[in-house]
Design a protein around this motif. Sequence first.
Motif: not given
Length: 840
Positions: A349-350, A357-358, A526-527, A536-537
Amino acid sequence: MILSTLAGAPGRCEEPSTFEKDVRPILRTYCLDCHGGEATKGELDLRLRRFAEKGGTSGPAMVAGDPDASYLLVRMQEGEMPPGEKKVPAEQIAVIERWIAAGAPTIREEPDQLPPGLPITPEDRAVWAYQPIRKPTPPRPAEATPARTSIDAFILAKLREKGLDLSPEADRRTLIRRATFDLTGLPPTTEEVQAFLDDPNDDAYDRLIDRLLASPHYGERWGRHWLDVVGYSDSDGDGSADTPRPYAYKYRDYVIRSLNADKPLDRFIVEQLAGDELVDRRDGLSADEIEILAATGFLRMVADGTSNGGGDLELASNQVVADALKVVASTILGLTVGCAQCHDHRYDPISQEDYYRLRAVFEPALDPAHWRRPGQRLVSLYTAADRERAATVEAEAAVLQKAVQEKTDKFLAEALEVELKKFAEPLQARLRETLSTPEEKRSDEQKALIASNPSLNITAGVLYQYNAKAAEELKKDNEVVAAKRAEKPVEDFVGVLDETSGVRPETKVFHRGDHRQPTRSVTPGDLTIAAPEGARFEIVDAVPDAASTGRRLAFARHVTSGRHPLTGRTLANRIWMHHFGRGIVETPGDFGALGGKPTHPELLDWLASELADSGWSLKKVHRLIMTSSVYRQSSLRDSLRDRLDGDAALLSRFPVRRLDAESIRDAVLQTSGRLDRQLFGPSISVVEDSVGLVNAMGDSPRRSVYLQSRRSRPISFLTTFDAPVMSVNCERRIEATSAPQALMLMNGEFVLKHAESLAGRLVDETPGEEPSARDRRIAAAWRAIYRRPPSDEEVAASRDFLAAQRVELARDPNRKDPERASLANLCQQLLNSNEFLYVD
């Protein structure tokens, strides 16, 4: 009989297939890239059961209860979908067929519509790796259990489900060898073994572990493990040039020092991800700050095709960024994110947006639009005092140089005058006039005149031909000048990853991963799947006038907060893997759908929690593991364990392991008495010999971790025994058995040379050719190589071997010392043995 029949009846005990749990994962892998992820070819969206039933331009793709009428299933069965070589396996097609036949059930009511892309489902969030880490209560051990620690309680609970128990404790000789190799990568000395055997105290083993953890060689051993997963290399990997990285060793030394000091792992990771954001360079650098800057080498270890200045800079720089993200993800998050560079991840689930974003976290420092080649990422370690001293020395040297130049000009003029007087007039006058004319103003006739009289071309380099005494005096004066300049402090550098001042790049999603096709912008974070209990962070940049964006520092503190679901599990799993040869999750860099499942998930969570609770102390976790009954058990096999736990995955016995490449080489060096235990410093260069084998320069006896790691010239002995050649990084070494290993041990110069060295030492220490002297040498060889005395049978076999060797070697008239040569052959055989090469 009735129960057996019912259990064997097909489908009786199976849960009915559902779209969410059984079918969607298959569609995600093979179909959703074209039908619901980034596109809906043929207007067919397969993200929901209802969408499949509705179908696309070809009509309904699925008819509940009627597999034969379900166009999607038929196309899969005929091998027409998906297009290309990758087809849906027959057993997965059968899952879809059974689901359709059962009426195509779903677990829950489906939404009317979905936003673009592949949403994260409740089934995705339910995967063990994405759950919040909660410290489980260890199972309560039964009475008379051999459990010493909570680790034992978890392992025993699983073993007893299988009708197994722990093996008896190994003997002390086995334990000290096992523990010493585990923590230092070296064998124990004969004296250390004997002292441990003779220690009558109950805490002898605990004190052994403490002594090994305090050894400076501990950091070398466990540093090598970290360097593997980071992808450490002393060269840039820029094609055939493979440009050396002369300062990469400072990152290696940082890792070793940090682990020796038991630097908390959260701080260890923060420094590597964002050390530059922790250091203010405006007022110079302290030794500690230099170390922290060196830590950022973590993100500079991947191959960098931009080093030599050739090729497509934009393409090569984007590849560096992609590889750096792979290292971050596999090392810290235990995931393979690279698949999401071109499209939503087919298995995990990515989303593609999550990938970018990463990337946005790291792009201010790895920015293809403002790319800096490796040579442009060096920071000088000159201090203000160094620069002042260098300027003073240069000024003094300039005075000396001026005097030398004046003397040189005088000698050259004198020599020229002597030569001119050899010419008669009027030619001499014409030559003088020509020489006094600036070269750029000479006529063609003058140039020809000079060219035809080369004896007048007198320079400092040929002065010795005209005035040898003057030339020698010139030479000595220049040596004085050079010696003066040598008084300057040597300028040293450290390779650093940092951000371009004042640049805040905008990260965009690349269509199909093509950097030439940027699309929508994304913000750093983050993911999404890593935040199962909340939003989400997201990262907000520091104020515009700050020295850096603060993105990497915020991310580093987030993943090491102790609340991240992946970091603690990933680190704990790697620690366990290096103690037992395999992780609780066998795929340490992939906790996703294609990775292994944990054999002991509760234990993994307990270890991850304990790691954070202990202040992120790696050495405390070592003590927990190594003082457990699980670690201390024997490796002996029996029929029951072979049947129920054949590969020791459940740890009903300690798994036997071959020494890794570096430990074999270092153990041979130590056994022969040649090991150089010096710590730190520039890497030892490597050279290729006449037969194409790559070895350490000058046959250096330094530990293997200090040998240069060149992508184009890996050390032959180490790669033969499965040391990695870094393309990106090495998540886990695969232990293989191959013919070249036997050839390297039997015929390789390295083992032969050190067997001869050991034999020479044993002969020198025990001179004589009488049987008693030979027996003493046999015993000494066993103690040196196996750290134990030989048995009577081994002594007898060795006598026969040596006698036969002496006879055979004596036939060679050129053989000077058959006694020593025969003992060298015995030592080589012992160094080739499983007892030397394996740890049990």
